[in-house]
Write a protein that holds these residues in place. Sequence first.
Motif, PDB file in Angstrom:
ATOM      1  N   SER A 157       0.657  -1.474   0.001  1.00  0.00           N
ATOM      2  CA  SER A 157       0.034  -0.010   0.357  1.00  0.00           C
ATOM      3  C   SER A 157       1.042   0.958  -0.352  1.00  0.00           C
ATOM      4  CB  SER A 157      -1.232  -0.412   1.079  1.00  0.00           C
ATOM      5  OG  SER A 157      -0.610  -0.300   2.084  1.00  0.00           O
ATOM      6  N   VAL A 196     -12.912   6.167  -4.995  1.00  0.00           N
ATOM      7  CA  VAL A 196     -12.841   5.273  -4.977  1.00  0.00           C
ATOM      8  C   VAL A 196     -12.103   5.964  -2.895  1.00  0.00           C
ATOM      9  CG1 VAL A 196     -10.623   3.296  -4.180  1.00  0.00           C
ATOM     10  CG2 VAL A 196     -12.288   3.632  -6.767  1.00  0.00           C
ATOM     11  N   THR A 197     -11.889   6.956  -2.873  1.00  0.00           N
ATOM     12  CA  THR A 197     -11.890   7.637  -1.496  1.00  0.00           C
ATOM     13  C   THR A 197     -12.457   7.278  -0.862  1.00  0.00           C
ATOM     14  OG1 THR A 197      -9.929   9.274  -2.214  1.00  0.00           O
ATOM     15  CG2 THR A 197     -11.184  10.007  -0.641  1.00  0.00           C
ATOM     16  N   ILE A 227      -4.398   5.555   1.201  1.00  0.00           N
ATOM     17  CA  ILE A 227      -4.050   4.536   0.148  1.00  0.00           C
ATOM     18  C   ILE A 227      -2.667   3.364   1.468  1.00  0.00           C
ATOM     19  CG2 ILE A 227      -2.761   3.040  -1.056  1.00  0.00           C
ATOM     20  CD1 ILE A 227      -4.410   5.109  -3.569  1.00  0.00           C
ATOM     21  N   TYR A 263      -8.913  -4.819  -4.648  1.00  0.00           N
ATOM     22  CA  TYR A 263      -7.964  -3.418  -3.897  1.00  0.00           C
ATOM     23  C   TYR A 263      -6.859  -2.957  -4.650  1.00  0.00           C
ATOM     24  CZ  TYR A 263     -11.156  -2.586   0.259  1.00  0.00           C
ATOM     25  OH  TYR A 263     -12.546  -2.445   1.154  1.00  0.00           O
ATOM     26  N   ILE A 267      -6.744   0.094  -7.163  1.00  0.00           N
ATOM     27  CA  ILE A 267      -6.226   1.220  -6.597  1.00  0.00           C
ATOM     28  C   ILE A 267      -4.643   1.442  -7.522  1.00  0.00           C
ATOM     29  CG2 ILE A 267      -4.934   2.174  -4.970  1.00  0.00           C
ATOM     30  CD1 ILE A 267      -6.759   0.762  -2.985  1.00  0.00           C
TER      31      ILE A 267
END
Length: 155
Positions: A4, A61-62, A107, A127, A131
């Motif tokens: 991440s 996505v936030t 993230i 995810y 992302i």
Amino acid sequence: MSTSKHIAKHLRDVYFSGNWTSSNLKDQLADVTWQEATTQVYQCNTIATLAYHIHYYVHTVTQVLEGGSLDGKDKFSFDHPPIQSKKDWDTFLEKTYTAADHFASLIEQLPEAKIWKDFIDPKYGNYYRNIQGIVEHTHYHLGQIAILKKIVRAQ
């Protein structure tokens, strides 16, 4: 470094500098006027439309990373508010950069195990796919913005 944190770094790099292409969204858009941003060439999207399109997915996505639902629809991803002045353009750009930095922070906080879990629904993949896909999507449209900027200025 965790997966991440790597993805967050790549997102910041494509937005703010540091990626291996030596091109980033903020630098490409720094000297674009609102008139240039809204000038359509041929039948391509405008620079403003592409910048909004990039921002749309970051925003969507936030919301998920903040615990909300997935409300975005691809069909609305090019529908930006009108840009009719320098103030409109500057406000939009500031919102875009603030949102990207916030997204990168979210993230970074994702635990390694979550990055490999389904994103909302298995049909969307995990995810990581979603992302990292935003990072790749931003690079793709960054290239289009760079080309459109040259074309607009050459005309």
